[in-house]
Design a protein around this motif. Structure first.
Motif, PDB file in Angstrom:
ATOM      1  N   GLU A  31       0.829  -1.203   0.000  1.00  0.00           N
ATOM      2  CA  GLU A  31       0.000   0.000   0.000  1.00  0.00           C
ATOM      3  C   GLU A  31       0.864   1.254   0.000  1.00  0.00           C
ATOM      4  O   GLU A  31       2.075   1.185  -0.054  1.00  0.00           O
ATOM      5  CB  GLU A  31      -0.883   0.020   1.250  1.00  0.00           C
ATOM      6  CG  GLU A  31      -1.938  -1.051   1.251  1.00  0.00           C
ATOM      7  CD  GLU A  31      -2.563  -1.179   2.626  1.00  0.00           C
ATOM      8  OE1 GLU A  31      -3.352  -2.111   2.805  1.00  0.00           O
ATOM      9  OE2 GLU A  31      -2.240  -0.380   3.523  1.00  0.00           O
ATOM     10  N   GLU A  32       0.178   2.374   0.132  1.00  0.00           N
ATOM     11  CA  GLU A  32       0.898   3.635   0.186  1.00  0.00           C
ATOM     12  C   GLU A  32       1.553   3.821   1.549  1.00  0.00           C
ATOM     13  O   GLU A  32       1.183   3.202   2.537  1.00  0.00           O
ATOM     14  CB  GLU A  32      -0.074   4.800  -0.062  1.00  0.00           C
ATOM     15  CG  GLU A  32      -0.647   4.844  -1.461  1.00  0.00           C
ATOM     16  CD  GLU A  32       0.436   4.814  -2.516  1.00  0.00           C
ATOM     17  OE1 GLU A  32       0.380   3.937  -3.395  1.00  0.00           O
ATOM     18  OE2 GLU A  32       1.371   5.639  -2.441  1.00  0.00           O
ATOM     19  N   LEU A  33       2.506   4.752   1.559  1.00  0.00           N
ATOM     20  CA  LEU A  33       3.165   5.108   2.801  1.00  0.00           C
ATOM     21  C   LEU A  33       2.187   5.866   3.710  1.00  0.00           C
ATOM     22  O   LEU A  33       1.411   6.689   3.237  1.00  0.00           O
ATOM     23  CB  LEU A  33       4.353   6.011   2.468  1.00  0.00           C
ATOM     24  CG  LEU A  33       5.241   6.470   3.619  1.00  0.00           C
ATOM     25  CD1 LEU A  33       5.940   5.280   4.240  1.00  0.00           C
ATOM     26  CD2 LEU A  33       6.262   7.468   3.104  1.00  0.00           C
ATOM     27  N   ARG A  34       2.207   5.546   5.000  1.00  0.00           N
ATOM     28  CA  ARG A  34       1.358   6.286   5.932  1.00  0.00           C
ATOM     29  C   ARG A  34       2.244   7.127   6.847  1.00  0.00           C
ATOM     30  O   ARG A  34       3.214   6.624   7.413  1.00  0.00           O
ATOM     31  CB  ARG A  34       0.511   5.323   6.775  1.00  0.00           C
ATOM     32  CG  ARG A  34      -0.375   4.409   5.951  1.00  0.00           C
ATOM     33  CD  ARG A  34      -1.467   3.794   6.816  1.00  0.00           C
ATOM     34  NE  ARG A  34      -2.614   4.677   6.922  1.00  0.00           N
ATOM     35  CZ  ARG A  34      -3.688   4.597   6.146  1.00  0.00           C
ATOM     36  NH1 ARG A  34      -3.753   3.683   5.205  1.00  0.00           N
ATOM     37  NH2 ARG A  34      -4.679   5.433   6.310  1.00  0.00           N
ATOM     38  N   LEU A  35       1.858   8.389   6.972  1.00  0.00           N
ATOM     39  CA  LEU A  35       2.666   9.312   7.770  1.00  0.00           C
ATOM     40  C   LEU A  35       1.904   9.782   8.991  1.00  0.00           C
ATOM     41  O   LEU A  35       0.717  10.125   8.918  1.00  0.00           O
ATOM     42  CB  LEU A  35       3.041  10.532   6.912  1.00  0.00           C
ATOM     43  CG  LEU A  35       3.652  11.722   7.660  1.00  0.00           C
ATOM     44  CD1 LEU A  35       5.055  11.380   8.155  1.00  0.00           C
ATOM     45  CD2 LEU A  35       3.686  12.960   6.777  1.00  0.00           C
ATOM     46  N   THR A  36       2.592   9.808  10.122  1.00  0.00           N
ATOM     47  CA  THR A  36       2.046  10.466  11.308  1.00  0.00           C
ATOM     48  C   THR A  36       3.066  11.483  11.770  1.00  0.00           C
ATOM     49  O   THR A  36       4.224  11.131  12.028  1.00  0.00           O
ATOM     50  CB  THR A  36       1.777   9.460  12.439  1.00  0.00           C
ATOM     51  OG1 THR A  36       0.828   8.497  11.993  1.00  0.00           O
ATOM     52  CG2 THR A  36       1.214  10.167  13.671  1.00  0.00           C
ATOM     53  N   LEU A  37       2.643  12.746  11.835  1.00  0.00           N
ATOM     54  CA  LEU A  37       3.516  13.810  12.340  1.00  0.00           C
ATOM     55  C   LEU A  37       2.881  14.311  13.618  1.00  0.00           C
ATOM     56  O   LEU A  37       1.762  14.830  13.596  1.00  0.00           O
ATOM     57  CB  LEU A  37       3.619  14.935  11.303  1.00  0.00           C
ATOM     58  CG  LEU A  37       4.247  16.265  11.753  1.00  0.00           C
ATOM     59  CD1 LEU A  37       5.676  16.074  12.223  1.00  0.00           C
ATOM     60  CD2 LEU A  37       4.216  17.272  10.613  1.00  0.00           C
ATOM     61  N   SER A  38       3.539  14.115  14.740  1.00  0.00           N
ATOM     62  CA  SER A  38       2.894  14.460  16.000  1.00  0.00           C
ATOM     63  C   SER A  38       3.805  15.278  16.901  1.00  0.00           C
ATOM     64  O   SER A  38       5.033  15.180  16.844  1.00  0.00           O
ATOM     65  CB  SER A  38       2.460  13.184  16.734  1.00  0.00           C
ATOM     66  OG  SER A  38       3.568  12.377  17.006  1.00  0.00           O
ATOM     67  N   VAL A  39       3.143  16.102  17.723  1.00  0.00           N
ATOM     68  CA  VAL A  39       3.821  16.857  18.764  1.00  0.00           C
ATOM     69  C   VAL A  39       3.107  16.509  20.064  1.00  0.00           C
ATOM     70  O   VAL A  39       2.019  15.948  20.024  1.00  0.00           O
ATOM     71  CB  VAL A  39       3.773  18.376  18.490  1.00  0.00           C
ATOM     72  CG1 VAL A  39       4.483  18.691  17.196  1.00  0.00           C
ATOM     73  CG2 VAL A  39       2.358  18.890  18.464  1.00  0.00           C
ATOM     74  N   PRO A  40       3.698  16.834  21.213  1.00  0.00           N
ATOM     75  CA  PRO A  40       3.105  16.373  22.467  1.00  0.00           C
ATOM     76  C   PRO A  40       1.618  16.687  22.630  1.00  0.00           C
ATOM     77  O   PRO A  40       0.866  15.869  23.129  1.00  0.00           O
ATOM     78  CB  PRO A  40       3.919  17.089  23.540  1.00  0.00           C
ATOM     79  CG  PRO A  40       5.251  17.295  22.913  1.00  0.00           C
ATOM     80  CD  PRO A  40       5.005  17.479  21.454  1.00  0.00           C
ATOM     81  N   GLU A  41       1.179  17.886  22.194  1.00  0.00           N
ATOM     82  CA  GLU A  41      -0.195  18.269  22.503  1.00  0.00           C
ATOM     83  C   GLU A  41      -1.194  17.916  21.421  1.00  0.00           C
ATOM     84  O   GLU A  41      -2.394  18.068  21.608  1.00  0.00           O
ATOM     85  CB  GLU A  41      -0.302  19.784  22.749  1.00  0.00           C
ATOM     86  CG  GLU A  41       0.475  20.281  23.956  1.00  0.00           C
ATOM     87  CD  GLU A  41       1.897  20.619  23.584  1.00  0.00           C
ATOM     88  OE1 GLU A  41       2.140  20.795  22.385  1.00  0.00           O
ATOM     89  OE2 GLU A  41       2.745  20.678  24.483  1.00  0.00           O
ATOM     90  N   ARG A  42      -0.732  17.540  20.248  1.00  0.00           N
ATOM     91  CA  ARG A  42      -1.704  17.224  19.185  1.00  0.00           C
ATOM     92  C   ARG A  42      -0.997  16.486  18.051  1.00  0.00           C
ATOM     93  O   ARG A  42       0.211  16.357  18.019  1.00  0.00           O
ATOM     94  CB  ARG A  42      -2.360  18.494  18.642  1.00  0.00           C
ATOM     95  CG  ARG A  42      -1.393  19.443  18.006  1.00  0.00           C
ATOM     96  CD  ARG A  42      -1.995  20.835  17.831  1.00  0.00           C
ATOM     97  NE  ARG A  42      -1.080  21.685  17.113  1.00  0.00           N
ATOM     98  CZ  ARG A  42      -0.012  22.250  17.634  1.00  0.00           C
ATOM     99  NH1 ARG A  42       0.272  22.080  18.901  1.00  0.00           N
ATOM    100  NH2 ARG A  42       0.794  23.000  16.897  1.00  0.00           N
ATOM    101  N   VAL A  43      -1.808  16.018  17.107  1.00  0.00           N
ATOM    102  CA  VAL A  43      -1.220  15.333  15.953  1.00  0.00           C
ATOM    103  C   VAL A  43      -1.465  16.198  14.721  1.00  0.00           C
ATOM    104  O   VAL A  43      -2.573  16.653  14.474  1.00  0.00           O
ATOM    105  CB  VAL A  43      -1.809  13.907  15.823  1.00  0.00           C
ATOM    106  CG1 VAL A  43      -3.314  13.930  15.655  1.00  0.00           C
ATOM    107  CG2 VAL A  43      -1.153  13.152  14.719  1.00  0.00           C
TER     108      VAL A  43
END
Lengths: 150, 284
Positions: free
Chosen positions: A18-30
């Protein structure tokens, strides 16, 4: 345990197609929540680099800079981060983790110069080799990168 | 005397009622904050934490290890069983760790860790931080705490904290985080086995990542702990208010019965007295 590992391999195999899945997160939110992307470019400490699907697993320390997310079909988004780490995982996911992150659109361009000048002034008076000097230099690195990004 | 007791109990009931309201209004925001943090926290936790089975092998199997337990409690009380649950769990774990031949040190977070554990393990406590858990968690605070943690001498780090399941349930859990000191130079945590490190061959990047992850985990753990504290406080104060109101009702009933009995007695005496006067008149 054997059964679970088998399932994990299957899932990894399925994910790889499948496609690449990205998660970009910081402590208080995504900022980017497990979304399919074609490519993500991150500001590695050793240089900017891009990740696409089925990239080899790696962990990279990040420098202040821009994360460029390409969702495909011309849709892109840019975020500025002051640093952090990027993980490219074998299950075709990428995690970018940073103490803070903002969309480039949300940055007040005028403030950047004001804050950078203030820091430079402080640098001139700080004791050499002190903790304060180090903190100022870190701040300046961030503002320099911000300037480049905008 | 009963009247005073009624008044005092009613006041307590009002106080616990207010505490419940305050906690209730906080819970929504706290739960939301926890939900927003979960992607961040889970990512770091899954990248660096070690499966318990691997972490809990004996000293012979993984080499003599110094284990440091970060015990996460609250500063304030009146929150039900959150702290006693942590302390019970911790005591069992400490015994286990020592029986496996590892060296134990304890890093306490929250005043209750000091109050409930430091007296039992005086030699093992390296630090106890209070006035951190009574504020809303922010990442800079977590980073400052993490800085103090990573400066301690240990090979393996574990966190004992309460995980928020829902408004009425929490689970006391343990998470192991290996640190760079526990591995040979250049060797990665088991979860990151096979990963390349960028910038290339830079061990500093790895230890930076571990320290950053500890900060991230501390932050996630503070949020979980706060959510458990607030939700359990609502329950505890709700129970206390109900109890207080029940007691007020019972005492008021008792008081009124006593008052009426006194009136009846007085009336009886008056009537008996006047009856004897009347019968005296009649006899004359």
């Amino acid at each position: 345990v054997v059964g679970r590992r088998f399932m994990a391999d299957e899932a990894a195999a399925a994910a790889a197609s499948e496609e690449l899945r990205l998660t970009l997160s910081v402590p208080e939110r995504v900022l980017v929540d497990n979304r399919e992307v074609e490519r993500v470019t991150v500001p590695g400490r050793g240089g900017t680099f891009g990740l696409e699907k089925n990239s080899p697993p790696m962990v990279s320390e990040l420098a202040p800079g821009t994360v460029l997310v390409d969702y495909g079909k011309g849709e892109t988004e840019q975020f500025f981060i002051p640093g952090g780490f990027a993980f490219a995982n074998p299950d075709n996911t990428v995690t970018v983790s940073s103490p803070e992150g903002v969309s480039l659109d949300d940055i007040d361009t005028d403030r950047v110069k004001v804050e950078a000048d203030a820091l430079n002034a402080r640098l001139a008076t700080a004791d050499k080799g002190s903790k304060e000097e180090a903190e100022i230099k870190v701040g300046l690195e961030v503002y320099k990168a911000l300037g480049h990004a905008l | 005397a009963l009247a005073k007791r009624i008044k005092a109990t009613a006041t307590v009931g009002k106080l616990t009622g207010v505490m419940k309201l305050v906690a209730s209004s906080k819970l929504r925001a706290v739960e939301e904050g926890l939900k927003l943090n979960r992607p961040f926290g889970d990512a770091l936790m899954s990248a660096v934490s070690m499966p318990t089975e691997d972490a809990e092998k004996t000293a012979e199997e993984i080499g003599k290890k110094k284990v440091m337990a970060v015990v996460v409690t609250t500063d304030r009380g009146l929150c039900g069983s959150v702290n006693s649950s942590i302390c019970r769990f911790s005591r069992d774990k400490f015994t286990e760790v020592k029986s496996r031949g590892h060296e134990l040190s304890v890093f306490g977070l929250g005043d209750k860790a000091r109050a409930q554990l430091s007296r039992e393990y005086p030699a093992d406590f390296v630090m106890c931080m209070d006035q951190c858990m009574d504020k809303d968690p922010i990442f800079p605070l977590a980073a400052a705490i993490a800085e103090k943690i990573v400066r301690q001498d240990f090979d393996q780090l574990l966190f004992i904290y309460n995980e928020f399941e829902n408004a009425v349930k929490f689970n006391t859990v343990i998470k192991y985080v290996p640190t760079m000191a526990g591995f040979d130079v250049g060797v990665l945590p088991p979860k990151l086995d096979g990963y390349e490190i960028e910038p290339e061959n830079n061990e500093e990047a790895l230890s930076n990542m571990m320290e950053y992850s500890v900060a991230g985990i501390v932050y996630a753990v503070m949020l979980e702990s706060q959510a458990c504290e607030v939700s359990q406080r609502i329950i505890a104060m709700d129970n206390a208010s109900t109890n207080a109101n029940d007691m007020v009702d019972r005492f008021t009933l008792q008081y009124n019965r006593a008052r009426q009995a006194k009136i009846t007695t007085e009336l009886t005496e008056i009537i008996a007295g006047s009856e004897s006067l009347v019968s005296d008149e009649v006899e004359d």
